[in-house]
Design a protein around this motif. Structure first.
Motif, short mmCIF file in Angstrom:
data_model
loop_
_atom_site.label_atom_id
_atom_site.label_comp_id
_atom_site.label_asym_id
_atom_site.label_seq_id
_atom_site.Cartn_x
_atom_site.Cartn_y
_atom_site.Cartn_z
N PRO A 162 0.64 11.06 -11.09
CA PRO A 162 1.32 12.26 -11.60
C PRO A 162 2.69 12.50 -10.96
CG PRO A 162 -0.51 12.87 -10.18
CD PRO A 162 -0.57 11.38 -10.35
N MET A 163 3.09 11.68 -9.99
CA MET A 163 4.39 11.86 -9.33
C MET A 163 5.50 11.07 -10.01
SD MET A 163 3.91 14.02 -6.94
CE MET A 163 5.35 13.85 -5.95
N LEU A 164 5.25 10.46 -11.17
CA LEU A 164 6.24 9.69 -11.91
C LEU A 164 6.87 8.60 -11.06
CD1 LEU A 164 8.04 12.47 -13.95
CD2 LEU A 164 6.30 10.89 -14.74
N GLY A 165 6.18 7.52 -10.90
CA GLY A 165 6.68 6.40 -10.12
C GLY A 165 5.83 5.18 -10.37
N PRO A 166 5.98 4.16 -9.54
CA PRO A 166 5.16 2.97 -9.70
C PRO A 166 3.75 3.21 -9.16
CG PRO A 166 6.57 2.73 -7.80
CD PRO A 166 6.94 4.03 -8.46
N HIS A 167 2.89 2.23 -9.34
CA HIS A 167 1.53 2.33 -8.80
C HIS A 167 1.61 2.35 -7.28
CE1 HIS A 167 -2.69 1.35 -8.06
NE2 HIS A 167 -2.90 1.85 -9.28
N PHE A 168 0.71 3.10 -6.65
CA PHE A 168 0.80 3.26 -5.20
C PHE A 168 0.59 1.94 -4.45
CE2 PHE A 168 -3.65 4.09 -6.09
CZ PHE A 168 -4.31 3.42 -5.07
N HIS A 169 -0.09 0.95 -5.07
CA HIS A 169 -0.25 -0.35 -4.41
C HIS A 169 1.11 -1.04 -4.27
CE1 HIS A 169 -4.53 -0.19 -4.14
NE2 HIS A 169 -4.70 -0.06 -5.48
N ARG A 170 1.99 -0.86 -5.26
CA ARG A 170 3.34 -1.44 -5.18
C ARG A 170 4.14 -0.81 -4.04
NH1 ARG A 170 4.91 -6.10 -7.82
NH2 ARG A 170 3.92 -6.11 -9.84
N LEU A 171 4.01 0.50 -3.91
CA LEU A 171 4.72 1.17 -2.81
C LEU A 171 4.16 0.74 -1.46
CD1 LEU A 171 5.03 4.76 -4.29
CD2 LEU A 171 6.84 3.07 -4.04
N ASP A 172 2.86 0.55 -1.39
CA ASP A 172 2.23 0.09 -0.16
C ASP A 172 2.74 -1.30 0.21
OD1 ASP A 172 0.53 0.40 2.03
OD2 ASP A 172 -1.14 -0.58 0.99
N ALA A 173 2.85 -2.17 -0.79
CA ALA A 173 3.37 -3.52 -0.53
C ALA A 173 4.84 -3.50 -0.12
CB ALA A 173 3.18 -4.38 -1.78
N ALA A 174 5.58 -2.49 -0.58
CA ALA A 174 7.00 -2.38 -0.24
C ALA A 174 7.21 -1.75 1.14
CB ALA A 174 7.73 -1.56 -1.29
#
Length: 133
Positions: free
Chosen positions: A107-119
């Motif tokens: 709901p925060m309008l962004g990529p999947h949280f797994h992608r952010l975790d990997a970044a």
């Protein structure tokens, strides 16, 4: 003694050629921000004070030399530069992920949280479980 001193002071006041009237001048209010500087206003409205508190860059403008100096201080501050790096990383992650995912998944309008975790984003669950220092 006290009566003599009072009489002397009264005589000095009567005989003095310069009688200065002390009229109160207009009151000037000062609002200060550590980055944007100081704004002096006669009687700032509630809207003006709220605007200066929330977004002082709108009040300062960009035409005066002081305003240009404040903008330089803001744009070349370490916090602004770091936030720009974070925004660029977010844009790159969104672009590599193929855009935003659905509102139901994030709901925060962004990529999947797994992608952010990997970044390299902070993951509170991993920190709590002791997986990350």
């Amino acid at each position: 003694d006290e009566e003599i001193a009072m009489a002397l002071q009264a005589a000095e006041l009567r005989d003095s050629p310069e009688q200065v009237e002390m009229a109160p001048g207009p009151v000037t209010y000062s609002m200060v921000d550590p980055v944007w500087g100081e704004v002096l206003k006669q009687e700032p409205s509630c809207a003006f004070r709220c605007c200066f508190s929330c977004c002082p860059c709108c009040v300062i403008g960009c035409r005066t030399p002081e305003a240009k100096k404040a903008w330089r201080r803001f744009l070349f501050s370490m916090s602004f530069m770091l936030s720009m790096v974070q925004v660029m990383i977010l844009v790159v992650v969104i672009a590599l992920d193929g855009g935003f995912i659905s509102y139901e998944e994030n709901p925060m309008l962004g990529p999947h949280f797994h992608r952010l975790d990997a970044a390299g984003a902070k993951n509170a669950a991993k920190i709590a479980n002791g997986e990350v220092l």
